[in-house]
Design a protein around this motif. Sequence first.
Motif, PDB file in Angstrom:
ATOM      1  N   GLU A  22      -6.185   6.857  -3.974  1.00 27.10           N
ATOM      2  CA  GLU A  22      -5.287   7.531  -3.033  1.00 27.10           C
ATOM      3  C   GLU A  22      -3.945   6.800  -2.941  1.00 27.10           C
ATOM      4  N   ALA A  23      -4.008   5.452  -2.945  1.00 33.86           N
ATOM      5  CA  ALA A  23      -2.769   4.663  -2.881  1.00 33.86           C
ATOM      6  C   ALA A  23      -1.883   4.936  -4.095  1.00 33.86           C
ATOM      7  N   ILE A  24      -2.495   5.071  -5.260  1.00 36.00           N
ATOM      8  CA  ILE A  24      -1.728   5.327  -6.483  1.00 36.00           C
ATOM      9  C   ILE A  24      -0.954   6.638  -6.364  1.00 36.00           C
ATOM     10  N   LEU A  25      -1.620   7.674  -5.849  1.00 43.25           N
ATOM     11  CA  LEU A  25      -0.944   8.966  -5.681  1.00 43.25           C
ATOM     12  C   LEU A  25       0.239   8.841  -4.723  1.00 43.25           C
TER      13      LEU A  25
ATOM     14  N   ILE B 253       8.169  -0.796  -5.477  1.00 38.73           N
ATOM     15  CA  ILE B 253       7.219   0.318  -5.573  1.00 38.73           C
ATOM     16  C   ILE B 253       6.445   0.246  -6.885  1.00 38.73           C
ATOM     17  N   LEU B 254       7.134  -0.041  -7.974  1.00 33.48           N
ATOM     18  CA  LEU B 254       6.460  -0.152  -9.277  1.00 33.48           C
ATOM     19  C   LEU B 254       5.419  -1.263  -9.269  1.00 33.48           C
ATOM     20  N   THR B 255       5.763  -2.380  -8.641  1.00 39.36           N
ATOM     21  CA  THR B 255       4.819  -3.504  -8.568  1.00 39.36           C
ATOM     22  C   THR B 255       3.606  -3.140  -7.727  1.00 39.36           C
ATOM     23  N   ASP B 256       3.856  -2.512  -6.577  1.00 40.00           N
ATOM     24  CA  ASP B 256       2.734  -2.119  -5.720  1.00 40.00           C
ATOM     25  C   ASP B 256       1.841  -1.097  -6.415  1.00 40.00           C
TER      26      ASP B 256
ATOM     27  N   TYR C 109       1.951   6.063  -4.058  1.00 39.77           N
ATOM     28  CA  TYR C 109       3.015   5.286  -4.711  1.00 39.77           C
ATOM     29  C   TYR C 109       3.788   6.150  -5.710  1.00 39.77           C
ATOM     30  N   LYS C 110       3.096   7.059  -6.376  1.00 39.59           N
ATOM     31  CA  LYS C 110       3.784   7.933  -7.328  1.00 39.59           C
ATOM     32  C   LYS C 110       4.762   8.858  -6.601  1.00 39.59           C
ATOM     33  N   LYS C 111       4.380   9.324  -5.407  1.00 43.27           N
ATOM     34  CA  LYS C 111       5.315  10.112  -4.592  1.00 43.27           C
ATOM     35  C   LYS C 111       6.538   9.270  -4.227  1.00 43.27           C
TER      36      LYS C 111
ATOM     37  N   LEU D  94       7.399   6.204   5.864  1.00 38.54           N
ATOM     38  CA  LEU D  94       6.071   6.698   6.216  1.00 38.54           C
ATOM     39  C   LEU D  94       5.129   6.613   5.023  1.00 38.54           C
ATOM     40  N   LEU D  95       5.591   7.043   3.868  1.00 38.74           N
ATOM     41  CA  LEU D  95       4.747   6.985   2.671  1.00 38.74           C
ATOM     42  C   LEU D  95       4.408   5.545   2.291  1.00 38.74           C
ATOM     43  N   SER D  96       5.342   4.643   2.481  1.00 43.94           N
ATOM     44  CA  SER D  96       5.096   3.233   2.184  1.00 43.94           C
ATOM     45  C   SER D  96       4.002   2.670   3.092  1.00 43.94           C
ATOM     46  N   ASN D  97       4.085   3.008   4.388  1.00 50.21           N
ATOM     47  CA  ASN D  97       3.047   2.551   5.319  1.00 50.21           C
ATOM     48  C   ASN D  97       1.687   3.144   4.961  1.00 50.21           C
TER      49      ASN D  97
END
Length: 689
Positions: A91-94, A109-112, A96-98, A75-78
């Motif tokens: 917002e995307a950065i936050l 995840i690190l690349t994204d 991805y950090k989760k 869900l978080l990835s989507n």
Amino acid sequence: MTQAYASMTQQMLQAFQSQHFETAERLSKMILRLNDRDLAALQVFGISLAMQGRVAESVAPLYKASQQDQRNPELLSNLAKAQHGASMYAEAILTYKKLDRLNPGSPQILTDMATALAKSKLYDEAAVFFNKAIAIQPDYFLAWSNQGNLLAEMGFPINAIASYERALHLNPEYAETWTNYGNAMFDLGRYQEARLAHERALELSPHYAEAWSNYGNTLLELKDPRDYVAYQKAYALSPDHPFLLGQLFSAAMSQCDWKNSQDFASKIISHAELGEKVARPFILLQTNASLKLQKLAAETYIKDRVSLAKSNTPDSPKRIEGREKIRIGYVSSDFKDHPVGILMENLLKTHNREQFEVYGFFLNTPTGDPVEHRLADAFDATFNLHGVSDSEAADLVRANQLDMAIDLNGHTSGARTLLFARKIAPIQVNYLGYAGTSGADFYDALIADEVAIPQEHKAHYSEPIVYLPNSFFPVDTSIPVGDLGTLPSKASQGLPEAGFIFACFNNAYKITPDIFDVWMKLLKEVPGSILWLSKPSPAALLNLQKEAENRGVHSSRLIFATRTPARTEHLSRLRLADLFLDTPNYNAHATAADALWAGLPVLTQIGDTFAGRVAASQLSALGLNELITHSEGEYVAKALEFARHPLILKSIRQQLEENRLDSPLFNTKQYVENLESLMIGLISKASPQ
């Protein structure tokens, strides 16, 4: 109701799994009306919207779902992908950090996350995460590819190429890497290699709009007329791609395809008024966009391009007090056989070297042409910044401790605006190469005159305007009129022996259907007359001939001049024409100056923008205001008067010859003294008292 609810949920999931996203969306909305917190419906609703291309709309339901299930990686990835796709990078950065906390050490995840950081122009942080991803999985091609994008954006094209080549070694079938690799080659001036890279991207992904756009940019630099087709394909696939419509319009104008270009121009103006990224500033000069709109478009472009450089700018350089000479740095991609290079060669000969040190910073790929060689000798010191990263180039310029840096590009091809955003000198000046505002706040002056930029127009420029006393334009007087030799025969130029010769040697993109209407009207009104034009591309030539025929003028009355190998030969043949007809939106600039120096009167219609007032600036300094008209009707009337009354035109030509001897327009020594006085004034004003 429970049974109906369960049945509806089952239908929704079946529709979603069968990729019937419109049905899944409809059913999920029905469920959410019954229970706005239904986790499955929120996720299906969000993903169905995203899969239909409505990415921005998908964020809200996915975010609402994530608030209920904050430890669901899928869900978080989507959600992160939706936020990224909607340009909600912070917002995307936050998110991805989760994800990184839930699944630490995932190279994907690190690349994204690094990619989102790069989009937010947090470049140093992005670099750290790309390096982490590559350290964990050295064969992860996407990390290498996206790291290449970061390096290219930071102004390190050579490093970017190395990263792209590593990505392509790992996955040679990824079209995005190929086109970005081509962009890095483009930045280094390696246009043939860039072309091949974009062609490979399009082989892999024929419907890749960005690759078509990049391909068009490369073909444009190669002077390959297929650029128009490339831009058309890109626009058909993605009409909202940043700055694409402007490129498409410019290509249409260069080919004199007026059936499409005027519609493009209208769209550019309407979208630019909304502050959208629709056209690069130079393109607006070719339209009838107002000064206000030109400034807005330039500000939009600057905001898109230079926020990083400004955020990383060190303290502004300080002037070295007590130095014996003032140190000026001219920065240009046109120090070669180009109008700016030719004008600068003439100007540099007259600079007072007892008071000034003059440095040249070359931005272009070395051409080896004679003008480039002579310019290199004319400067006190030269530096080739081509292929040098923006940060390294800025450091190199700053190390030379200039008193003033002068940008001769503005928003023209090959510009390195990011250097000036980094503050490379205590005083930075926009001069000569670009007849418009930069839209930036890091220039301390724009050099003009009161005809080109009247006092009442100053509010429409981001730079403070400083005025030269006559025309701001430095005419090339390096070839004495006496050296033009015997007048060439008309036959040698393909011109008829009899009949009035109207001429315009402006680039084809400056010719609008409106001014062409006027020219064809003149040909009809003046029997036996012809229009002598600079030879454009084959497509533009055919289009101009067709447009003449459509207006009832035989195409044989258009004569196209081929490029001459020497300037002396070109200046000499200009004397065969009777009257130079200027274009209104974007005047003749160096072309007008050449015509006047050769003794050919230039008729202009003064416009409301800098680009449309340059010829009037020259004529005013020459004392020939009678050649400046203020409406289309006056322009036509004057042209007909000159064509029908040879004695009146002869008087104008005699006045031009007489004024040429003592006019400030052709007094290069006085011009340079005025320019140097202006420079000293700017430096004195900025120096601590």
